[in-house]
Scaffold this motif. Structure first.
Motif, mmCIF file in Angstrom:
data_model
loop_
_atom_site.group_PDB
_atom_site.id
_atom_site.type_symbol
_atom_site.label_atom_id
_atom_site.label_comp_id
_atom_site.label_asym_id
_atom_site.label_seq_id
_atom_site.Cartn_x
_atom_site.Cartn_y
_atom_site.Cartn_z
ATOM 1 N N GLY A 66 0.795 -1.224 0.000
ATOM 2 C CA GLY A 66 0.000 0.000 0.000
ATOM 3 C C GLY A 66 0.830 1.276 0.000
ATOM 4 N N ILE A 69 1.671 2.320 -3.519
ATOM 5 C CA ILE A 69 0.403 2.698 -4.163
ATOM 6 C C ILE A 69 -0.009 4.093 -3.706
ATOM 7 N N SER A 85 -2.631 -0.113 -8.939
ATOM 8 C CA SER A 85 -3.728 -0.916 -8.392
ATOM 9 C C SER A 85 -3.890 -2.219 -9.173
ATOM 10 N N THR A 103 -7.795 -8.230 -1.161
ATOM 11 C CA THR A 103 -6.902 -7.275 -1.829
ATOM 12 C C THR A 103 -7.687 -6.329 -2.731
ATOM 13 N N THR A 107 -7.614 -2.390 -2.020
ATOM 14 C CA THR A 107 -7.065 -1.525 -3.071
ATOM 15 C C THR A 107 -8.099 -0.518 -3.543
#
Length: 417
Positions: A66, A69, A85, A103, A107
């Motif tokens: 994460g 991201i 993503s 997930t 996400t």
């Protein structure tokens, strides 16, 4: 908690390496190339984080995917966020298990958080960005541990919550801090480079003005003498006119040199009589010397040089003009040339002017340092130093306040043998 943090440190190492330090080396790349290489580095960091996770059971793992991201989305915007993503979800699906479904939910929720704040994030100062990512880290930690519970009723011990949350927030904080520091450093470096370029342009302009002023002063002196002495002999008139034309040509050559970036290195060389070149420089400066009641003496031996003749002339004229200006109330200007070794000639230009102190001599040859105050730029003497050095010679100075100054130039002479 400590064990969780230790297990996630490898993820943090991947993130720092691929998301902050490696993009720093892309500054010389084009904007598009830099953008896509940065996206590639962030994707690699995501893949490595998923590859080396903490295993909770056969279905669930957690890691720091994460962080890249969040950082990539906050700084890059929607398109990079979509790529990160898809990479995170796609790569996680390869391992299967219920965690793959989790997930997707995590996400999606994190992406919604990023899209809600990324525009505001990029408008904030560095300190405010750090505060915001701490809040986002807390929210992301809640999302990571609530999502499995909502979907599958899977719960974690508090140690995992605290350890993961601490590492997640610390990672976001460190990465934003590094990125902002690198950006600030790059900005300051660009400002410094721009300032240096402007300084070069300023020096170039001032140096052109300084160098062109020398032949203009000579021409002015010649014209004044022609005006004030109408009964001057024809041969003297022709001599003054010839010197004036030569000085105009020299001024034109100086401007051409500086328009070619004023390269101090000597390129075109030729064999010439150094004795004659010094005599020519004396003839150029003699009108100014006469106006200041300065006596000129010479003690020169014949010698030949194989260097750039015009640059050598420029050095002698500069040093001679400086010597004359150091004697506003008259004095003596002496030129000496003798062989110090078989293949070396020493040229000494000595005046009986105001002289210099030790602190002044140390700074000679530095840009913008001049003993003439506001009337000098220091660039003429700087060029003399650089030209003599580029000829393979040396220049030194001896001076005493109230006694005068002597510049000594050592150059290799030309020999047929």
């Amino acid at each position: 908690m400590i064990q969780v943090v230790k297990d996630l440190l490898l993820n943090l190492l991947f993130i720092i390496g691929f998301c902050s330090f490696l993009p720093m080396f892309l500054e010389q790349k084009g904007i598009k190339v830099k953008k896509w290489l940065t996206i590639t580095f962030f994707c690699i960091a995501i893949i490595l984080c998923i590859t080396f996770p903490i295993h909770l059971n056969d279905d669930f793992v957690f890691d720091l995917r994460g962080v890249p991201i969040f950082i990539g989305g906050l700084y890059g915007g929607p398109i990079p966020l979509l790529i990160y993503s898809l990479i995170a979800v796609g790569f996680r699906l390869l391992f299967g298990g219920d965690g793959s479904i989790t997930t997707i939910m995590i996400t999606l929720l994190n992406s919604m958080l990023i899209l809600a704040v990324y525009k505001r994030f990029n408008l904030l100062a560095a300190k405010d960005k750090l505060k915001l990512v701490v809040v986002l880290g807390i929210l992301s930690t809640i999302v990571v541990f609530v999502s499995p519970y909502i979907l599958f009723g899977f719960t974690l011990q508090p140690d995992y919550w605290i350890g993961f949350g601490f590492t997640m927030i610390l990672s976001l904080f460190i990465l934003v801090y590094l990125i902002e520091s690198i950006r600030e450093f790059s900005f300051l470096r660009e400002q410094f480079i721009r300032s240096e370029k402007m300084e070069v342009v300023s020096q170039l302009a001032a140096s052109i003005s300084h160098e062109v002023r020398n032949p203009m002063t000579t021409i002015k002196g010649m014209l004044q003498m022609l005006k004030e002495t109408p009964d001057l002999a024809a041969d003297k008139k022709n001599q003054f006119i010839t010197i004036s034309l030569d000085e105009l040509n020299r001024a034109e050559k100086i401007i051409s040199d500086y328009l070619s970036y004023a390269k101090p290195t000597v390129q075109a060389v030729q064999i010439f009589d150094g004795h004659s070149e010094i005599e020519r420089a004396i003839n150029v400066i003699k009108p100014l010397a006469n106006m200041n009641c300065i006596e000129i003496e010479t003690d020169l031996i014949p010698f030949q040089l194989n260097v750039n003749q015009e640059k050598f002339q420029q050095c002698i004229v500069n040093l001679t003009k400086n010597a004359v200006e150091a004697m506003p109330n008259g004095g003596k200007l002496t030129f000496q040339a003798y062989h110090s070794h078989d293949s070396t000639v020493e040229l000494i230009i000595r005046d009986t002017g105001v002289g210099m102190g030790q602190d002044q001599m140390i700074r000679l040859g530095m840009p913008y340092y001049s003993t003439k105050g506001k009337n000098g730029t220091g660039l003429g003497l700087m060029l003399v130093y650089r030209i003599i050095e580029s000829m393979g010679g040396t220049i030194s100075v001896q001076s005493k306040l109230g006694k005068g100054t002597a510049f000594t130039i050592k150059l290799n002479t030309y020999s047929v043998n």
